[in-house]
Design a protein around this motif. Structure first.
Motif, PDB file in Angstrom:
ATOM      1  N   GLY A 259       0.810  -1.201   0.000  1.00 47.85           N
ATOM      2  CA  GLY A 259       0.000   0.000   0.000  1.00 47.85           C
ATOM      3  C   GLY A 259       0.847   1.256   0.000  1.00 47.85           C
ATOM      4  O   GLY A 259       2.069   1.215  -0.155  1.00 47.85           O
ATOM      5  N   ARG A 283      -3.178   0.283  -4.333  1.00 49.30           N
ATOM      6  CA  ARG A 283      -2.133  -0.606  -3.859  1.00 49.30           C
ATOM      7  C   ARG A 283      -1.173  -0.883  -5.004  1.00 49.30           C
ATOM      8  O   ARG A 283      -1.469  -0.631  -6.168  1.00 49.30           O
ATOM      9  N   ASP A 444      -5.930  -4.618   4.697  1.00 45.67           N
ATOM     10  CA  ASP A 444      -5.517  -3.260   4.350  1.00 45.67           C
ATOM     11  C   ASP A 444      -4.315  -2.878   5.193  1.00 45.67           C
ATOM     12  O   ASP A 444      -4.172  -3.332   6.344  1.00 45.67           O
ATOM     13  N   ASP A 445      -3.462  -2.025   4.627  1.00 45.75           N
ATOM     14  CA  ASP A 445      -2.306  -1.553   5.367  1.00 45.75           C
ATOM     15  C   ASP A 445      -2.752  -0.674   6.532  1.00 45.75           C
ATOM     16  O   ASP A 445      -3.762   0.023   6.454  1.00 45.75           O
TER      17      ASP A 445
END
Length: 592
Positions: A259, A283, A444-445
């Protein structure tokens, strides 16, 4: 489409053409002897009642060859020549009826009629015997995929064992993966027939090894991507004198698409600290590359010591130049210990959370501008109290955003967790991540930045002091400032040489402000556990610059003297108009 040109290629076209030719009247050829048409063959149709030739073709010829069947083939003829493993067992205790050459080549020959549990231990090791029991009871086939087989046996071959000889038939370790299928069958004929099981194993070693190589390649690519992402983040956070800071980054998911989350801590001088967190949408390596460029730009713009909204304004234009298709959110905040406030600007980012000394969590106002890369918007700055005993957290959406709930619910959950989080900033980062349910499988980051402004007491409080003097009265303010600085530095028990340098720097800064600045003017001295800070503010917004003074010049050497004797120096415009000029001196190790 022109179907005429393709009609000759359609199935049955030629037969239909022949049929039409049969139905079309034609002048028969005359007999050479009589000149009349030959008589029709017996049984032949004529006129419209003729049978089309195409339909006549569907009747098999009497002399056609018979279609061969498999009735005459035995199990040995079929299973004995396939490279897959095949075994036939019968009865409730699975006695051996047949093993093909591939099976015996891998596991060795077995005596027919013996129980599989006794003479086929490999089936028990693979867990197939209970499966075979289920097949006998249910009469339905069962399959197990990709079972690992490791034996010490001759190489797989279809050559009968009696004909095997030479070095190629020496026993050697063999390891592979097989997919086993157990199917119910009837073994024997008539009243002697018994229910049995056909065990058929297909070699899938190549597929399994290829899949493993693919997974290993993906792991290496992900490790490389995460290494790239982490290399673009600060390898070690700067630690300000007045704040305790820690940050955590956790990549999301298990794919190679990193990300664009980032954070940074930048010391601005004069005790002030800039804190940054941002997130590039999307991303992949491109998002990470844009993130790296934005982070580098933030550090460069921070050195200009501009207000937060002006830094974001510059970033907005740069983001459009880097990649017009990428949009990023960002928060840029500056903490000044003398003011006890956190001044910030937000480009479409989630709100900062501040916990006061009483434990109440305050949420920053709405973003002060749109995301970076949108262009054409003016950002503004806001502020939050952040005095001694307060903490703050900056974060990206991966911490609070979930697909099955509104993001405001995630922010509210973070507020509750932040209100009860204690410990060092690093401990608080870890606790917030756990409280929000972020695991290694999170998709998700996540980036979290926690800062604390500790309330110091006891010996620590003795290492942090402030002193200020309003500069009034014109030229007589200079000697009064020197006397004030000398007394303050002596009370702080600084060595004589450092005290003398501090008084000289005070004199030069005050003289520069008296000559080029306008009222109101103020001298401020500050000491921390690591440095002495001297700062002079006035009402003029023209920033000084260092220049080379000629030998005959009577002025213009003040800033050069400051730059020579101090560890660092700088200037900035103040929010209400005017400027501040400052310098720092590093304290001797162990002082205080």
């Amino acid at each position: 489409m022109n179907f005429t040109r393709w009609s000759a290629r359609l199935p049955g076209t030629q037969r239909r053409a022949a049929a039409r030719a049969d139905r079309t009247p034609a002048t028969p050829p005359q007999s050479p002897a009589t000149g009349s048409a030959p008589a029709a063959a017996p049984g032949a149709a004529s006129g419209s009642g003729a049978v089309p030739a195409a339909r006549a073709e569907s009747t098999p010829a009497k002399d056609a060859e018979p279609v061969p069947t498999l009735d005459g083939l035995s199990v040995h003829d079929i299973l004995g020549k396939v490279p897959a493993l095949a075994a036939v067992v019968y009865g409730p205790d699975h006695r051996i009826a047949y093993l093909n050459a591939a099976y015996t080549a891998l596991f060795g020959p077995r005596t027919p009629g013996t129980r599989a549990r006794d003479t086929l231990p490999e089936l028990e090791e693979l867990g197939l015997l209970p499966l075979m029991d289920q097949v006998l009871r249910s009469g339905k086939p069962r399959t197990v995929k990709s079972r690992r087989v490791s034996v010490h046996a001759p190489a797989l071959t279809t050559t009968p064992p009696a004909q095997q000889s030479g070095p190629d038939c020496e026993p050697r370790p063999r390891q592979g993966y097989y997919t086993f299928t157990c199917s119910p069958i009837s073994v024997g004929e008539g009243t002697a027939a018994q229910r049995g099981v056909l065990v058929f194993a297909a070699d899938v070693t190549d597929q399994v090894e290829a899949a493993e190589r693919l997974r290993a390649s993906e792991r290496r690519q992900r490790e490389a991507a995460v290494t790239l992402q982490r290399s673009l983040l600060p390898q070690e956070l700067e630690q300000p004198d007045d704040l305790r800071v820690a940050a955590t980054y956790q990549p999301g998911g298990k794919d190679t698409a990193v990300g664009g989350d980032w954070y940074d801590v930048i010391t601005l001088g004069a005790g002030r600290t800039a804190l940054v967190i941002g997130d590039v949408m999307g991303r992949g390596v491109r998002a990470a590359a844009v993130m790296g460029q934005l982070r580098t730009a933030v550090r460069a713009y921070a050195r200009l010591d501009l207000p937060p909204h002006e830094v974001l304004q510059l970033l907005d234009g740069l983001a459009t130049e880097i990649d017009a298709t990428q949009i990023a959110t960002c928060v840029y905040a500056v903490h000044d210990p003398n003011e006890g406030r956190l001044v910030y600007a937000s480009a479409g980012h989630l709100p900062i959370l501040v916990r006061d000394p009483e434990g109440t969590v305050h949420r920053a106002a709405e973003p002060t501008g749109p995301p970076l890369g949108t262009g054409g918007w003016l950002h503004t700055s806001g502020s939050l109290p952040l005095g001694p005993g307060s903490s703050a957290v900056l974060y990206t959406d991966g911490l609070v955003e979930r697909r099955d709930e509104d993001i405001d619910e995630g922010v509210a959950a973070l507020e509750r967790a932040f209100a009860g989080a204690t410990g060092s900033p690093q401990v608080m980062c870890d606790r917030l991540i756990r409280a929000l349910g972020v695991t290694q499988e999170h998709d998700d980051d996540v980036a979290v930045l926690v800062l604390q402004h500790p309330a110091r007491t006891g010996h620590d409080a003795e290492l942090f002091h402030n002193a200020a003097l309003e500069l009034l009265g014109g030229v007589e303010a200079a000697p009064r400032a020197r006397a004030f600085a000398s007394g303050v530095l002596a009370s702080w028990r600084f060595p004589t040489d450092l005290r003398d340098l501090g008084v000289l720097a005070t004199s030069e800064l005050v003289a520069n402000s008296l000559q080029h600045g306008t009222p109101p003017m103020r001298l401020r001295l500050r000491r921390t556990d690591r440095r002495l800070i001297i700062e002079v503010t006035d009402g003029d917004d023209h920033l000084p610059r260092r220049r080379r003074a000629e030998p005959a010049d009577e002025a213009g050497r003040g800033i050069s003297i400051i730059a020579t004797i101090a560890s660092s120096w700088g200037s900035r415009r103040t929010p209400g108009g005017g400027k501040a000029v400052w310098c720092e001196f590093a304290l001797p190790t162990g002082h205080g």
